[in-house]
Design a protein around this motif. Structure first.
Motif, mmCIF file in Angstrom:
data_model
loop_
_atom_site.group_PDB
_atom_site.id
_atom_site.type_symbol
_atom_site.label_atom_id
_atom_site.label_comp_id
_atom_site.label_asym_id
_atom_site.label_seq_id
_atom_site.Cartn_x
_atom_site.Cartn_y
_atom_site.Cartn_z
ATOM 1 N N HIS A 136 38.399 -31.659 10.619
ATOM 2 C CA HIS A 136 37.241 -32.463 10.220
ATOM 3 C C HIS A 136 36.877 -32.281 8.736
ATOM 4 O O HIS A 136 36.503 -33.241 8.058
ATOM 5 N N HIS B 270 36.909 -35.094 5.697
ATOM 6 C CA HIS B 270 35.834 -35.474 4.764
ATOM 7 C C HIS B 270 36.392 -35.637 3.338
ATOM 8 O O HIS B 270 36.045 -36.577 2.626
ATOM 9 N N SER C 253 28.311 -30.560 4.056
ATOM 10 C CA SER C 253 27.962 -31.317 5.265
ATOM 11 C C SER C 253 26.918 -30.548 6.052
ATOM 12 O O SER C 253 26.403 -29.525 5.599
ATOM 13 N N ASP D 207 29.901 -38.732 8.735
ATOM 14 C CA ASP D 207 31.045 -38.798 9.660
ATOM 15 C C ASP D 207 31.484 -40.236 9.923
ATOM 16 O O ASP D 207 30.654 -41.115 10.158
HETATM 17 ZN ZN ZN Z 1 31.175 -34.198 9.104
#
Ligand code: ZN
Ligand code: KG4
Length: 330
Positions: A119, A123, A143, A304
């Motif tokens: 993840h 990003h 984040s 996201d």
């Molecule tokens: Zn995220």
């Protein structure tokens, strides 16, 4: 290579089709913000159930959107896809498993490769979409769950140069928003309110951490004290502006210092806090003054989304078999 990206790591259900990591073909997203607002944060079990409900209808919508771009019937879009890509961590384990199970089912039924992506790397990869960005570069990933400076030597090779030792920067934004009664999610609300305040009103401390690491928990406590023992001129906008200044000042200063000492002239912003208007403008100014090349995704690709997942699959995805699992922490 046309990649189908699937994102369910937290409270956004998202699908996207991206060609060769850079060209966005179609993108669909459902945010659960309204569902979780009443609880003041994401409730993992509720989030997982919502992903499950959204999965098939949202995928159908994506195929319709893509069919007009690709000029094929919606029913033929999936056969044009080269691989199915999915985030399998870090994130909320229950929500990750919904996306991963869906991705496995699609990969198996369509007989296409399954690619898993991290993840946080995803990003960063949001910055490849619609640009010609190439490594080497320094990435500041900010984040709700992470705050890291990463040095990307190539598309796949990176080193974590610094990170938070306690709260993530987005978490600090969310906690301060709660202290100020601004609700959830906090970052955008603090950003908006801070624009009306004076950042010099309060001298909130920067966490004293050596090197390129960060600490934000003391800052959050200082904000709480300022609100619990109010000065006669207490104004929420001034608190928000002073807090935002303290967070962004240290993020900005350490990232620029790090880029200089690593001899890197490209800086990439990523993650939800990269949507912050003050943080973006600090980096835009340094680009002009010091000659850095700054990349930051459009706001919709900071938080996201699935386009970043499809892009990450192209540049750094791992081919996985159907036994692959999800992980909550890296
Ligand atoms: Zn995220
Ligand atoms: O990357 P992201 O969507 O999800 C995680 O992987 O965590 O980041 C969400 C975080 C939240 O903490 C949210 O408050 C913060 O990003 N955020 C912002 C802004 N927009 C979102 N923080 C500051 N200013 C913003 N404009």
């Amino acid at each position: 290579m046309l990649c189908l990206g699937i994102e369910t790591s937290c409270d956004e259900t998202a699908f996207a089709l991206v060609e060769s990591g850079r060209r966005l073909i179609a993108s669909k997203l459902i945010s659960q913000t309204e569902v979780h607002r009443a609880f003041g944060g994401v409730v993992p079990e509720v989030a997982a159930r919502r992903h499950l409900e959204a999965f098939n209808p949202l995928l159908s919508e994506l195929l319709v959107e893509a069919s007009s771009v690709l000029a094929v019937p919606a029913s033929d879009v999936l056969s044009a896809v080269s691989a199915i890509a999915c985030t399998n961590g870090p994130g909320l384990i229950g929500t990750l498993l919904v996306g991963l199970a869906g991705a496995k089912a699609l990969a198996w039924a369509l007989d296409k490769p399954l690619l898993t992506v991290d993840h946080i790397q995803a990003h960063v990869c949001a910055n490849y979409i619609g640009t010609e960005l190439e490594p080497p570069f320094l990435a500041l990933v900010v984040s709700g769950g992470h705050t890291q400076i990463m040095h990307f030597k190539s598309y796949k090779e990176f080193e974590i140069v610094g990170q938070t030792i306690d709260d993530a920067s987005g978490e600090a934004y969310d906690k301060v928003a709660r202290i100020l009664g601004l609700g959830y999610p906090g970052g955008p609300a603090v950003d908006k309110l801070a624009a009306q305040g004076n950042p010099q009103s309060y001298n909130f401390p920067e966490g004293q951490v050596p090197g390129y690491d960060f600490s934000f928990s003391g800052l959050k406590t200082a904000v709480m004290r300022a609100v619990e023992n109010p000065r006669s001129d207490l104004a929420a906008a001034d608190v928000a502006a002073s807090f935002q200044d303290a967070v962004n000042r240290v993020l900005f200063r350490k990232t620029v210092q790090c880029a200089k000492s690593y001899g890197v002239n490209q800086i990439v912003l990523a993650g939800g806090v990269a949507a912050n208007s003050d943080l973006r403008s600090r980096f835009e100014k340094v680009a002009l003054v010091e000659g850095f090349k700054i990349f930051r995704p459009p706001i919709a690709l900071c938080t996201d989304n699935a386009a970043m997942v499809a892009s990450a699959a192209f540049f750094s995805g791992h081919e996985a078999d159907l036994s692959v699992g999800a992980y909550s922490r890296r």
